[in-house]
Design a protein around this motif. Structure first.
Motif, PDB file in Angstrom:
ATOM      1  N   HIS A  88       0.610  -1.255  -0.121  1.00  0.00           N
ATOM      2  CA  HIS A  88       0.142   0.040   0.000  1.00  0.00           C
ATOM      3  C   HIS A  88       0.625   1.206   0.080  1.00  0.00           C
ATOM      4  O   HIS A  88       1.948   1.232   0.489  1.00  0.00           O
ATOM      5  CB  HIS A  88      -0.783   0.219   1.190  1.00  0.00           C
ATOM      6  CG  HIS A  88      -1.995  -0.993   1.176  1.00  0.00           C
ATOM      7  ND1 HIS A  88      -2.587  -1.313   2.231  1.00  0.00           N
ATOM      8  CD2 HIS A  88      -2.212  -2.077   0.258  1.00  0.00           C
ATOM      9  CE1 HIS A  88      -3.472  -2.391   1.807  1.00  0.00           C
ATOM     10  NE2 HIS A  88      -3.313  -2.859   0.857  1.00  0.00           N
ATOM     11  N   ARG A  89       0.294   2.220  -0.551  1.00  0.00           N
ATOM     12  CA  ARG A  89       0.944   3.688  -0.529  1.00  0.00           C
ATOM     13  C   ARG A  89      -0.203   4.703  -1.074  1.00  0.00           C
ATOM     14  O   ARG A  89      -1.324   4.376  -1.309  1.00  0.00           O
ATOM     15  CB  ARG A  89       2.063   3.762  -1.522  1.00  0.00           C
ATOM     16  CG  ARG A  89       1.641   3.553  -2.973  1.00  0.00           C
ATOM     17  CD  ARG A  89       2.774   4.063  -3.990  1.00  0.00           C
ATOM     18  NE  ARG A  89       2.560   3.885  -5.187  1.00  0.00           N
ATOM     19  CZ  ARG A  89       2.043   4.674  -6.316  1.00  0.00           C
ATOM     20  NH1 ARG A  89       1.595   5.860  -5.595  1.00  0.00           N
ATOM     21  NH2 ARG A  89       2.035   4.643  -7.399  1.00  0.00           N
ATOM     22  N   ASP A 127      -6.606   6.883   3.868  1.00  0.00           N
ATOM     23  CA  ASP A 127      -5.223   5.918   3.900  1.00  0.00           C
ATOM     24  C   ASP A 127      -4.057   6.323   3.382  1.00  0.00           C
ATOM     25  O   ASP A 127      -3.036   5.706   3.709  1.00  0.00           O
ATOM     26  CB  ASP A 127      -5.535   4.584   3.172  1.00  0.00           C
ATOM     27  CG  ASP A 127      -6.521   3.770   3.779  1.00  0.00           C
ATOM     28  OD1 ASP A 127      -6.857   3.980   5.158  1.00  0.00           O
ATOM     29  OD2 ASP A 127      -7.085   2.683   3.347  1.00  0.00           O
ATOM     30  N   SER A 128      -4.126   7.569   2.760  1.00  0.00           N
ATOM     31  CA  SER A 128      -2.932   8.064   2.110  1.00  0.00           C
ATOM     32  C   SER A 128      -1.877   8.993   3.273  1.00  0.00           C
ATOM     33  O   SER A 128      -0.826   9.247   3.132  1.00  0.00           O
ATOM     34  CB  SER A 128      -3.403   9.500   1.012  1.00  0.00           C
ATOM     35  OG  SER A 128      -4.000   8.559   0.030  1.00  0.00           O
ATOM     36  N   THR A 129      -2.446   9.140   4.514  1.00  0.00           N
ATOM     37  CA  THR A 129      -1.796   9.950   5.559  1.00  0.00           C
ATOM     38  C   THR A 129      -0.849   8.947   6.143  1.00  0.00           C
ATOM     39  O   THR A 129      -0.889   7.703   6.219  1.00  0.00           O
ATOM     40  CB  THR A 129      -2.852  10.388   6.791  1.00  0.00           C
ATOM     41  OG1 THR A 129      -3.600   9.247   7.125  1.00  0.00           O
ATOM     42  CG2 THR A 129      -3.805  11.470   6.206  1.00  0.00           C
ATOM     43  N   MET A 141     -12.164   5.713  10.555  1.00  0.00           N
ATOM     44  CA  MET A 141     -10.947   6.613  10.601  1.00  0.00           C
ATOM     45  C   MET A 141     -10.884   7.675   9.747  1.00  0.00           C
ATOM     46  O   MET A 141     -10.852   8.918  10.036  1.00  0.00           O
ATOM     47  CB  MET A 141      -9.829   5.919  11.064  1.00  0.00           C
ATOM     48  CG  MET A 141      -8.650   7.017  11.497  1.00  0.00           C
ATOM     49  SD  MET A 141      -9.012   7.950  12.984  1.00  0.00           S
ATOM     50  CE  MET A 141      -8.901   6.613  14.207  1.00  0.00           C
ATOM     51  N   ALA A 142     -11.020   7.210   8.339  1.00  0.00           N
ATOM     52  CA  ALA A 142     -10.972   8.186   7.159  1.00  0.00           C
ATOM     53  C   ALA A 142     -12.401   9.180   7.355  1.00  0.00           C
ATOM     54  O   ALA A 142     -12.336  10.323   7.038  1.00  0.00           O
ATOM     55  CB  ALA A 142     -11.152   7.567   5.923  1.00  0.00           C
ATOM     56  N   ASN A 143     -13.469   8.696   7.837  1.00  0.00           N
ATOM     57  CA  ASN A 143     -14.844   9.367   8.194  1.00  0.00           C
ATOM     58  C   ASN A 143     -14.366  10.308   9.195  1.00  0.00           C
ATOM     59  O   ASN A 143     -14.919  11.457   9.104  1.00  0.00           O
ATOM     60  CB  ASN A 143     -15.949   8.624   8.557  1.00  0.00           C
ATOM     61  CG  ASN A 143     -17.245   9.160   8.774  1.00  0.00           C
ATOM     62  OD1 ASN A 143     -17.382   9.558   9.786  1.00  0.00           O
ATOM     63  ND2 ASN A 143     -17.854   9.102   7.733  1.00  0.00           N
ATOM     64  N   GLN A 144     -13.555   9.710  10.302  1.00  0.00           N
ATOM     65  CA  GLN A 144     -13.396  10.742  11.267  1.00  0.00           C
ATOM     66  C   GLN A 144     -12.424  11.908  10.960  1.00  0.00           C
ATOM     67  O   GLN A 144     -12.431  13.175  11.175  1.00  0.00           O
ATOM     68  CB  GLN A 144     -12.587  10.131  12.598  1.00  0.00           C
ATOM     69  CG  GLN A 144     -13.300   9.312  13.315  1.00  0.00           C
ATOM     70  CD  GLN A 144     -14.594   9.833  14.314  1.00  0.00           C
ATOM     71  OE1 GLN A 144     -14.081  10.688  15.274  1.00  0.00           O
ATOM     72  NE2 GLN A 144     -15.888  10.024  14.026  1.00  0.00           N
TER      73      GLN A 144
END
Length: 229
Positions: A88-89, A127-129, A141-144
């Motif tokens: 992933h990245r 996820d990019s963070t 978490m992305a929603n947050q």
């Protein structure tokens, strides 16, 4: 993330009902199941014995589409269906925008606003963070991220300071059968001293066992979060 292990359960559940002689072979580059490990392993043993075979430390180095094989470091394995999860990245748009800051993979951000530390005025979510300490990469978490970011952007556009002490929570439900579910939860709070979000000690936790009751919680979670995405 637990996604590949949950997918294993779902395919195995189908095989158990419709194709009991079929098998799910999990080739994991990790040394062990990385999320909710004991719970997933217990489900495989109790529900899918003889159907799921888990092999840790199996790094894929290539794919042979014609031969339907996964090339490992010292071997290759054939399958009738291959479900390959690549490393992933962050996406190409992040690369082209100059947002990548770590390991040629992730984008570091200010967790109070989700603003990129590489490009001012650009906010990066999901996820990019580059994850804060013990922060999972999950849909919840992305929603947050989106909610904290939106609140910060509105404040900035109106000349106000963003919330100086953001808090995010995470809950990740995994279906291990058509009805039974396990979960992991956590809370993450801004720490001014360290300049990042840190997990709150004693908050959250992991299921003690799979259950149908958690399955009901999982569906309720989904029905509540989907409209906000």
């Amino acid at each position: 993330p637990p996604g590949p292990y949950e997918r294993t359960c779902q395919v195995a559940s189908y095989f158990k009902q419709a194709k009991p002689r079929s098998k799910v072979l999990v080739l994991d580059a990790n040394p062990d199941v990385m999320s909710k490990g004991p719970l997933f392993k217990r489900a495989w043993e109790d529900l899918y014995k003889g159907i799921v075979e888990y092999r840790p430390g199996q790094k894929a180095v290539g794919i042979d589409p014609g031969g339907m094989a996964v090339k490992l470091e010292f071997d290759s394995v054939r399958g009738d269906v291959l479900n390959v999860v690549p490393p992933h990245r962050a996406g190409d748009i992040a690369v082209k925008a100059g947002l990548i800051t770590h390991n040629n993979r992730w984008c570091d951000v200010d967790w109070r606003t989700l603003e990129s530390k590489a490009v001012k005025g650009v906010h990066v979510l999901g996820d990019s963070t580059l994850s804060a300490s013990a922060m999972p990469k999950s849909g919840h978490m992305a929603n947050q991220h989106a909610k904290v970011c939106a609140d910060a952007v509105v404040a900035l556009l109106n000349g106000r300071e963003p919330n100086p002490n953001p808090v995010m929570n995470n809950t990740c439900y995994s279906f291990v059968s058509d009805k039974e579910v396990i979960h992991v939860a956590s809370v993450h709070q801004w720490d001014a001293g360290q300049g990042t979000l840190l997990p709150v000690k004693g908050a959250g936790g992991v299921s003690s066992a799979r259950s149908e009751l958690e399955g009901q919680y999982g569906w309720s979670w989904a029905q509540n979060i989907w409209p906000t995405c």
